[in-house]
Design a protein around this motif. Structure first.
Motif, PDB file in Angstrom:
ATOM      1  N   LEU A 212       0.817  -1.211   0.000  1.00 42.78           N
ATOM      2  CA  LEU A 212       0.000   0.000   0.000  1.00 42.78           C
ATOM      3  C   LEU A 212       0.855   1.266   0.000  1.00 42.78           C
ATOM      4  O   LEU A 212       0.442   2.298  -0.539  1.00 42.78           O
ATOM      5  CB  LEU A 212      -0.932  -0.008   1.221  1.00 42.78           C
ATOM      6  N   ASP A 213       2.046   1.204   0.597  1.00 48.10           N
ATOM      7  CA  ASP A 213       2.923   2.376   0.608  1.00 48.10           C
ATOM      8  C   ASP A 213       3.224   2.829  -0.821  1.00 48.10           C
ATOM      9  O   ASP A 213       3.170   4.020  -1.135  1.00 48.10           O
ATOM     10  CB  ASP A 213       4.231   2.063   1.338  1.00 48.10           C
TER      11      ASP A 213
ATOM     12  N   THR B  72       3.782   3.710 -12.522  1.00 50.03           N
ATOM     13  CA  THR B  72       4.826   2.737 -12.197  1.00 50.03           C
ATOM     14  C   THR B  72       4.714   2.280 -10.748  1.00 50.03           C
ATOM     15  O   THR B  72       4.820   1.080 -10.448  1.00 50.03           O
ATOM     16  CB  THR B  72       6.222   3.356 -12.441  1.00 50.03           C
ATOM     17  N   TYR B  73       4.498   3.233  -9.833  1.00 50.88           N
ATOM     18  CA  TYR B  73       4.349   2.881  -8.414  1.00 50.88           C
ATOM     19  C   TYR B  73       3.096   2.049  -8.177  1.00 50.88           C
ATOM     20  O   TYR B  73       3.118   1.066  -7.417  1.00 50.88           O
ATOM     21  CB  TYR B  73       4.300   4.145  -7.548  1.00 50.88           C
ATOM     22  N   MET B  74       1.987   2.418  -8.810  1.00 51.02           N
ATOM     23  CA  MET B  74       0.753   1.661  -8.605  1.00 51.02           C
ATOM     24  C   MET B  74       0.860   0.253  -9.177  1.00 51.02           C
ATOM     25  O   MET B  74       0.349  -0.706  -8.587  1.00 51.02           O
ATOM     26  CB  MET B  74      -0.437   2.414  -9.211  1.00 51.02           C
ATOM     27  N   GLU B  75       1.540   0.115 -10.296  1.00 50.00           N
ATOM     28  CA  GLU B  75       1.754  -1.221 -10.854  1.00 50.00           C
ATOM     29  C   GLU B  75       2.616  -2.069  -9.921  1.00 50.00           C
ATOM     30  O   GLU B  75       2.398  -3.285  -9.792  1.00 50.00           O
ATOM     31  CB  GLU B  75       2.400  -1.109 -12.237  1.00 50.00           C
ATOM     32  N   LYS B  76       3.561  -1.428  -9.223  1.00 50.81           N
ATOM     33  CA  LYS B  76       4.374  -2.160  -8.249  1.00 50.81           C
ATOM     34  C   LYS B  76       3.512  -2.638  -7.092  1.00 50.81           C
ATOM     35  O   LYS B  76       3.658  -3.772  -6.619  1.00 50.81           O
ATOM     36  CB  LYS B  76       5.506  -1.273  -7.735  1.00 50.81           C
ATOM     37  N   ALA B  77       2.607  -1.770  -6.640  1.00 53.05           N
ATOM     38  CA  ALA B  77       1.703  -2.155  -5.548  1.00 53.05           C
ATOM     39  C   ALA B  77       0.843  -3.351  -5.961  1.00 53.05           C
ATOM     40  O   ALA B  77       0.623  -4.279  -5.176  1.00 53.05           O
ATOM     41  CB  ALA B  77       0.819  -0.973  -5.159  1.00 53.05           C
TER      42      ALA B  77
ATOM     43  N   THR C 294      -4.489  -5.184  -2.441  1.00 54.67           N
ATOM     44  CA  THR C 294      -5.880  -5.174  -2.902  1.00 54.67           C
ATOM     45  C   THR C 294      -6.721  -4.138  -2.152  1.00 54.67           C
ATOM     46  O   THR C 294      -7.943  -4.150  -2.233  1.00 54.67           O
ATOM     47  CB  THR C 294      -6.520  -6.560  -2.705  1.00 54.67           C
ATOM     48  N   THR C 295      -6.071  -3.257  -1.410  1.00 61.43           N
ATOM     49  CA  THR C 295      -6.808  -2.285  -0.608  1.00 61.43           C
ATOM     50  C   THR C 295      -7.390  -1.162  -1.454  1.00 61.43           C
ATOM     51  O   THR C 295      -8.278  -0.445  -1.009  1.00 61.43           O
ATOM     52  CB  THR C 295      -5.897  -1.665   0.469  1.00 61.43           C
TER      53      THR C 295
END
Length: 569
Positions: free
Chosen positions: A342-343, A369-374, A380-381
């Motif tokens: 989530l970070d 890019t960051y969201m794809e890493k999450a 799944t939050t």
């Protein structure tokens, strides 16, 4: 006397009243505040009692207060107990117990037991209060390094065996705490029931009963007891704390946050309790209260989670650049095992919400890019794919939008009719007409003719895919649409446009492919029925009749929006 009172100023009367009230405070008032975790209020009472009457009893309770703090102040406790011992010619046994408790909470169990044994010998094991206080000392801390629940039970039971006055619930409350430390819920509950029968400290007892049930995971019974505690004393703060914990177990985070806030309001909470509330407030999107309480403790806690919570809250409130900095500070300070997927998701969401038009494309790219890493890390939050889709849609990156829809549908394996329509829409806008046609076939299949617009878009896709098509491949699709349109819908403006489009296409087919001028004329007249100013129909009729047709002039249909409609659902 009345003259004297009348001569006093209002402020002087207030001071006298306050002084009288302060002096009227009792040990029980102090203990009530201590039980309710209002530590400063309790400390004020015990300190004032000593100042006004430096008796052995008052010194003992002052020392007991210092031992009962979340972080016991052993030096001040020792000072109070020492003064209590010295306040009488014969050393006061309760204050001697207090000095033994200081040793116990210092980690010197052997030294404490030696002192306790000597005190019991001196009192010949006949002083129930001494036995009780020794047992209570063994149970005052929940840290195994500083307690001995077996010794606690042994001494409190001995006190009950010699006690002459049978209406003191404190003995049973302390006995219950000892059993609680032993994780022995049955005897703990029996002791509390005995205490409850005495009709005193009802809120304290029901709260402890709630804790016993909570520890045994009997949550409905725990909730019932805590509600009883609040009914008995709405100001008894610990009941709200444990009630909040129950709601948290149930996943009712709104009620968990509400009761955590009530605990803060009615107690003098620790920084840890405030931090817990901030987490709950953030969970229920109460960002203002979360920020307010977090600001109170930000410089008082060393836990790097404060940066995460502040950063998350800032991102949610639109303070995105600052939010990113704080989350990154958390990642820098916290050990790797505390990092969450989530970070990275929150950092990604932060980048796409930064208001910086000059660097919008770059920030969006970093954010994605960051969201794809999450997503890759299993977070799944939050529905990051929706965020990514929104970025591509706003930027009119139709190719990226289509590729993302494909990825989402492949990942979930549960694509719906609207999903396929949205995919088709993205294909249409990116001029991938063959792929759009395929996606629309699936859309039509899933909607099962409950929404007919996909037929129109599919017909367009066939035309755009092959502008030179002389076979009129879209004709069967238009014909199917016409066969399905309910009579009642034909009066709707949107439907009229689609009807005109379908009849117009079929009319041109009849004229050019089928060489059926009569049918072409019929279709063009139907076009004019639904779109009286349709330029195409007028021209076709003119060519058939050899004379200008009646009607106005209309601009050609606008194909800047190839889909022409939004998905149903």
């Amino acid at each position: 006397m009345n003259k004297i009172l009348r001569s006093l100023s209002v402020s002087a009367v207030a001071v006298l009243a306050l002084t009288f009230h302060t002096l009227a405070q009792t040990v029980q008032d102090g203990l009530r505040n201590l039980d309710a975790e209002r530590y400063n209020a309790a400390g004020t009472i015990f300190n004032q009692l000593v100042a006004s009457a430096p008796t052995a009893e008052n010194y003992f309770y002052q020392g007991y207060y210092f031992l009962s703090l979340p972080e016991p102040d052993l030096e001040k406790a020792k000072e109070a107990f020492t003064k209590g011992v010295e306040s009488q010619k014969k050393p006061d046994p309760l204050n001697r117990v207090g000095l033994g408790a200081v040793k116990l909470l210092s980690g010197d169990k052997a030294g404490a037991k030696a002192d306790f044994d000597l005190i019991k010998k001196d009192t010949k094991n006949k002083n129930s209060d001494v036995l009780f206080r020794i047992g209570d000392a063994y149970a005052i801390s929940e840290n195994p390094k500083f307690n001995d629940p077996a010794e606690a039970v042994l001494n409190i039971q001995a006190a009950l065996d010699v006690q002459k006055v049978k209406n003191n619930p404190d003995y049973y409350i302390s006995l219950a705490k000892a059993y609680f430390l032993k994780n022995d819920g049955g005897p703990a509950m029996t002791a509390l029931e005995n205490a409850l029968n005495m009709g005193q400290k009802t809120a304290v007892i029901h709260t402890l009963m709630g804790r016993v049930w909570f520890q045994g995971k009997s949550y409905p019974k725990a909730q019932q007891e805590l509600n009883e505690a609040i009914s008995a004393d709405p100001e008894h703060a610990p009941a709200y704390f444990y009630l909040s914990s129950i709601f948290q177990v149930f996943g009712k985070y709104d009620l968990a946050a509400k009761n955590a806030k009530l605990y803060l309001d009615k107690s003098e909470p620790s920084n840890e309790a405030k931090l817990r509330y901030v987490k709950l407030a953030f969970t229920v999107k109460d960002y203002d209260n979360a920020s307010t309480v977090l600001n109170e403790i930000f410089d008082k806690t060393q836990d790097p989670v404060k940066y995460r919570l502040r950063g998350y809250t800032q991102v949610e409130k639109g303070e995105c650049a600052e939010g990113i900095k704080n989350i990154q500070e958390f990642l820098k300070q916290a050990p790797q095992d505390r990092h969450l997927p989530l970070d990275y998701g929150q950092i990604g969401r932060g980048y796409i919400c930064i208001k910086d038009d000059a660097n919008k494309a770059l920030n969006d790219s970093i954010g994605i890019t960051y969201m794809e890493k999450a997503i890759e890390l299993g977070d799944t939050t939050s529905n990051y794919m929706n965020d990514i889709l929104a970025v591509y849609k706003a930027a009119k990156r139709w190719d990226k939008l289509a590729a993302t829809y494909e990825k989402v549908m492949a990942t979930t394996g549960k694509a719906t009719a609207p999903d396929y329509y949205n995919l088709a829409d993205a294909y249409m806008r990116s001029k991938e007409y063959v792929k759009a046609d395929s996606a629309l076939s699936k859309t039509i299949e899933l909607y099962k003719d409950t929404w007919l617009v996909p037929y129109i878009i599919k017909a367009r896709a066939k035309q755009y895919a092959n502008p030179e098509d002389s076979t009129f491949a879209a004709a069967p699709v238009y014909e199917k649409y016409l066969s399905l349109v309910p009579e009642a819908d034909k009066a709707k403006d949107a439907t009229k446009r689609y009807l005109a489009e379908a009849y117009g296409y079929l009319g041109v087919k009849a004229l050019l492919l089928d060489k059926d001028t009569a049918k072409a004329k019929e279709y063009m007249n139907l076009v004019l029925t639904y779109d009286p100013a349709n330029q195409q129909a007028l021209k076709v009729l003119e060519s058939i009749n050899g004379t200008p047709a009646s009607g106005g002039t209309a601009a050609p249909a606008n194909n800047n929006n190839p889909s022409g409609s939004s998905p149903k659902g």
